[in-house]
Enzyme design. Structure first.
Site, PDB file in Angstrom:
ATOM      1  N   SER A  71     -22.637  38.101  70.954  1.00 24.36           N
ATOM      2  CA  SER A  71     -21.502  37.231  70.614  1.00 24.36           C
ATOM      3  C   SER A  71     -21.133  36.312  71.763  1.00 24.36           C
ATOM      4  O   SER A  71     -20.716  35.175  71.559  1.00 24.36           O
ATOM      5  CB  SER A  71     -20.273  38.081  70.271  1.00 24.36           C
ATOM      6  OG  SER A  71     -20.301  38.542  68.963  1.00 24.36           O
ATOM      7  N   HIS A  91     -11.570  38.117  70.119  1.00 24.60           N
ATOM      8  CA  HIS A  91     -12.988  37.761  70.051  1.00 24.60           C
ATOM      9  C   HIS A  91     -13.186  36.269  69.818  1.00 24.60           C
ATOM     10  O   HIS A  91     -13.985  35.612  70.499  1.00 24.60           O
ATOM     11  CB  HIS A  91     -13.650  38.579  68.944  1.00 24.60           C
ATOM     12  CG  HIS A  91     -15.136  38.555  68.944  1.00 24.60           C
ATOM     13  ND1 HIS A  91     -15.862  37.511  68.427  1.00 24.60           N
ATOM     14  CD2 HIS A  91     -16.051  39.459  69.386  1.00 24.60           C
ATOM     15  CE1 HIS A  91     -17.157  37.773  68.545  1.00 24.60           C
ATOM     16  NE2 HIS A  91     -17.292  38.951  69.130  1.00 24.60           N
ATOM     17  N   ASP A 128     -14.732  32.904  63.269  1.00 27.62           N
ATOM     18  CA  ASP A 128     -14.531  34.130  64.042  1.00 27.62           C
ATOM     19  C   ASP A 128     -13.177  34.740  63.692  1.00 27.62           C
ATOM     20  O   ASP A 128     -12.773  34.715  62.525  1.00 27.62           O
ATOM     21  CB  ASP A 128     -14.638  33.802  65.542  1.00 27.62           C
ATOM     22  CG  ASP A 128     -15.197  34.948  66.362  1.00 27.62           C
ATOM     23  OD1 ASP A 128     -14.471  35.925  66.555  1.00 27.62           O
ATOM     24  OD2 ASP A 128     -16.355  34.869  66.800  1.00 27.62           O
TER      25      ASP A 128
END
Length: 759
Positions: free
Chosen positions: A539, A229, A153
């Site tokens: 996600s 994220h 990620d």
């Protein structure tokens, strides 16, 4: 392909990623194209031919050097050598050189590298992962303390409370990874929780010819997460217990991941300004296979048209090698819903995750002058209450009215149109508007208002009620109260509007998505002053499943990735925890079907004891590749040994999935499945069929008896249609039950095609 999150509460933009593939392979003279500009390509060579990584890299330089004329030129051109989990390399080549190299007999396929874009306190309790229960998956596995989750990620923020290592024992001895220092990140920041942190930027740097400036992008050349994220996903999968986590007072509770004591290895491949490059992603996956991760979590998704698994898809090939090593790969299904055929990450060896809501919502009360209170949804307002004041309609105003102060001190109501934009909201605020109410279509997102004033969003139905009040009241007024958290009834689960839908556009007989999990308004760790923020997207659903898979890997270490996927699918909920059917947001809303959520909503309370599993290994995946029409030479290179597909070609309908999907049914067919008993010896199962509308099903045998010497049983399903015209898909199920102790349910999806459009 990219990170599949849709929103962050501070409105950062996140990523969706697209593979661009080399389509034609033409033999063109290198000399005539010597002046072409070079680009970065990824060359897949299949299974490693050497156990020594150095020998693997040497073989890569032999291949590239023979093309470029010398090993020195090869070293200059090559960016990465993939030498641990599989064999391949990334290099800078002209298109002519790439075409020449694609004809090398050692090459499985060659693709031009792509830029890829990025796609809580309540979740665990909602799906039944109760840490205080004396039994259950969390208790039985010490919360996953011996499992290692690889998060590919945007890096990690090690200072978050969610990554404290309080009470954790030594790092598992099998771990071979490392923590790498860099800008703003010292290797000593790792601990017994975050046991690995690396970053990969050679690909992106070469793409920009060495001009990739991290500082200009508010980035750090290190594993440090500047986007948030990766940190959010890691803490959702494996965050430690943090009490009183909240975002500005909302969603308050104890934050934790699905596997609160699992170890985290962060592989940073995504950078601010929507930059994730495939050579970097593949190198991260290659290292993860070497390092000893148990599960790989990638919140990355592709757009239509998808890449074919063997001929084009860099990511699917790497995932295949990981699965062959026993590493479960969990991926986001994408955020292109509610349109059909938008699901991504469709290879049958990947667990593909859809996103749902849960029983926690955030409502912003709006009270009208007639004392009727309506609830705004999807927007967050954290501030002082705006007391009763005049309510005005945006369409009744001109810019001159705003300039003359006619909107000052008032609440503005509008429908979201091309005329009313975020810039208009800022303009209204500058002219003294104290609140904004916006009517818009539902989008299943949780985000703050953009104008920095009191704001609320309502759907069109409530919007029309407000408009009626505006047009009939002599002196319309309203007040806006701060957003409040509501947990439990009457909120029911639904598949999020944005969650990508099936059927699978590459192989319609392979059901995707596989499973669904909460992915709307997930509160988890981020690298900001608040510490925790809401994000929405597939996600966010993906690491929920990843953590459950980590627990299951510790509970059932001998289970294959396919057995784990089967357990997830066959035990899933089709109703939410309150017993209501799960809906699917769309136009219009409907009851969810397998193309919305696969087997259903993940059910960790049952997943460790499914009774039977639909297992798959090497032979079953090769069956799929042959049935999909891939050439023998491509399959052989992928496997690292010569393989010839049988004749006649096997049917994709017989791939041993925990589902049956028939896209083209015109005459009676027979489908085969094999189940493996993972429950008590002596178990007896009977078939229970819920046939799709107009479809006849016959299961043989109707009873499965697993004696002391019987571990696996193969059964057949005869399928025929009573429809006399082409239909859309109809849905049903086949359940094997041992008097209700285990109910091993697989979804059925059948479409009649009297006239087949695919000839």
């Amino acid at each position: 392909m990219g990170l599949s999150s849709l929103t962050v509460s501070n409105n950062r933009k996140h990523i969706v990623v697209v593979f661009i593939s080399l389509v034609f392979i033409l033999k063109i003279s290198l000399i005539s194209c010597a002046n072409q500009e070079s680009q970065i390509y990824t060359v897949h060579l299949g299974k490693r031919q050497h156990n020594d990584p150095k020998l693997v890299t040497d073989s890569h330089h032999d291949i590239l050097g023979s093309l470029l004329g010398s090993k020195e030129a090869s070293r200059e051109s090559m960016i990465y050598s993939y030498r641990h989990g599989f064999s391949g390399f990334s290099a800078k080549l002209t298109s002519a050189q790439a075409r020449e190299l694609s004809e090398n007999p050692h090459v499985v396929h060659l693709t031009r590298s792509k830029n890829m874009k990025l796609t809580t306190t309540r979740v665990s309790d909602y799906v039944g992962l109760t840490s205080t229960a004396p039994t259950g998956l969390v208790h039985d596995t010490d919360m996953g303390s011996d499992t290692i989750i690889g998060i590919v990620d945007s890096g990690i923020w090690p200072g978050s409370k969610s990554f404290n290592d309080n009470g954790l024992g030594p790092i598992p001895a099998r771990w071979k990874g490392q923590c790498v220092s860099g800008e703003g990140f010292n290797a000593s920041m790792c601990n017994r929780k975050v046991i690995g942190a690396t970053y990969y930027a050679k690909g992106i740097a070469r793409k920009y010819k060495g001009a990739f400036n991290a500082a200009e992008r508010d980035e750090a050349m290190s594993p440090l997460d500047k986007i948030g994220h990766g940190t959010h996903c890691a803490s959702t999968a494996a965050g430690s217990f943090v009490q009183n986590a909240n975002f500005l007072g909302l969603g308050q509770g104890t934050a934790r991941g699905s596997a609160p004591r699992a170890r985290v290895a962060a592989y940073k491949v995504c950078w601010n300004n929507e930059e994730c490059f495939t050579p970097d992603i593949l190198k991260a996956m290659d290292h993860a296979m070497r390092d000893g991760v148990d599960v790989l979590s990638l919140s990355l998704g592709s757009e239509i048209p998808l890449d074919f698994e063997v001929d084009r898809s860099d990511f699917a090939i790497a995932a295949f090698h990981a699965v062959m090593k026993g590493i479960t790969v969990v991926c986001a299904g994408g955020n292109d819903g509610p349109e059909t055929q938008t699901i991504s990450n469709v290879a049958p060896w990947i667990i593909t995750v859809a996103a749902t809501t849960m029983d926690r919502e955030f409502f912003t009360p709006i009270t009208l002058g007639n004392n009727v209170t309506v609830l705004g949804q999807e927007g967050l307002y954290i501030g002082e209450e705006v007391g009763f004041t005049d309510l005005i309609y945006f369409d009744d105003l001109t810019k001159a009215d705003f300039e003359a102060g006619k909107a000052k001190g008032k609440i503005l109501f509008t429908f979201l149109t091309d005329r009313f934009t975020d810039q208009m909201a800022e303009f209204a605020k500058s002219k003294g508007v104290v609140g904004i109410i916006i009517a818009t279509k539902p989008i299943d997102l949780i985000e703050p208002g953009t104008a920095g004033i009191a704001s609320a969003r309502v759907d069109y139905e409530i919007g029309m009620d407000i408009l009626l009040y505006l047009q009939t009241a002599k002196f319309p007024k309203a007040k806006i109260s701060p957003t409040k958290t509501f947990v439990g009834r009457p909120s029911a689960t639904k598949v999020a509007r944005f969650s990508s839908r099936g059927p699978n556009s590459i192989s319609p007989a392979i059901l995707k998505p596989d499973i669904a999990a909460p992915g709307v308004g997930i509160l988890a760790a981020v690298p900001t002053g608040a510490g925790y923020e809401f994000m929405s997207g597939t996600s966010m659903a993906t690491p929920v499943v990843t953590g459950i898979v980590a627990l299951l890997k510790q509970k059932r270490p001998d289970w294959s990735p396919a057995a784990i996927r089967s357990a997830l699918v066959t035990t899933a909920f089709q109703t939410d925890p309150s017993g209501e059917p799960i809906a699917a947001e769309g136009s219009p809303r409907k009851i969810a079907d397998p193309f919305d959520y696969g087997g259903g909503l993940v059910n960790p309370g049952k997943v460790a004891d499914p009774g039977l599993v639909y297992d798959m290994g090497h032979d079953e995946y090769v069956h799929y590749l042959c049935s999909a029409g891939y050439e023998d030479i491509s399959i052989s290179k992928l496997l690292g040994k010569v393989y010839t597909c049988p004749s006649p070609t096997p049917s994709m309908l017989d791939v041993n999935l925990p589902s049956i999907t028939i896209p083209y049914l015109s005459q009676e067919i027979t489908i085969t499945r094999t189940v493996t008993n993972v429950g008590p010896v002596g178990s007896v199962y009977k078939a229970v069929i819920e046939p799709p509308l107009g479809i006849n099903l016959q299961v043989s045998p109707k009873t499965l008896e697993f004696g002391p010497n019987t571990k696996k049983i193969t059964f057949t399903v005869k399928v025929s249609t009573t429809h006399r015209v082409n239909t859309d898909y109809h849905f049903g199920s086949l359940t094997w039950t041992d008097n209700g102790v285990h109910n091993v349910r697989i979804p059925l999806s059948v479409r009649t095609r009297v006239l087949n459009f695919k000839i």
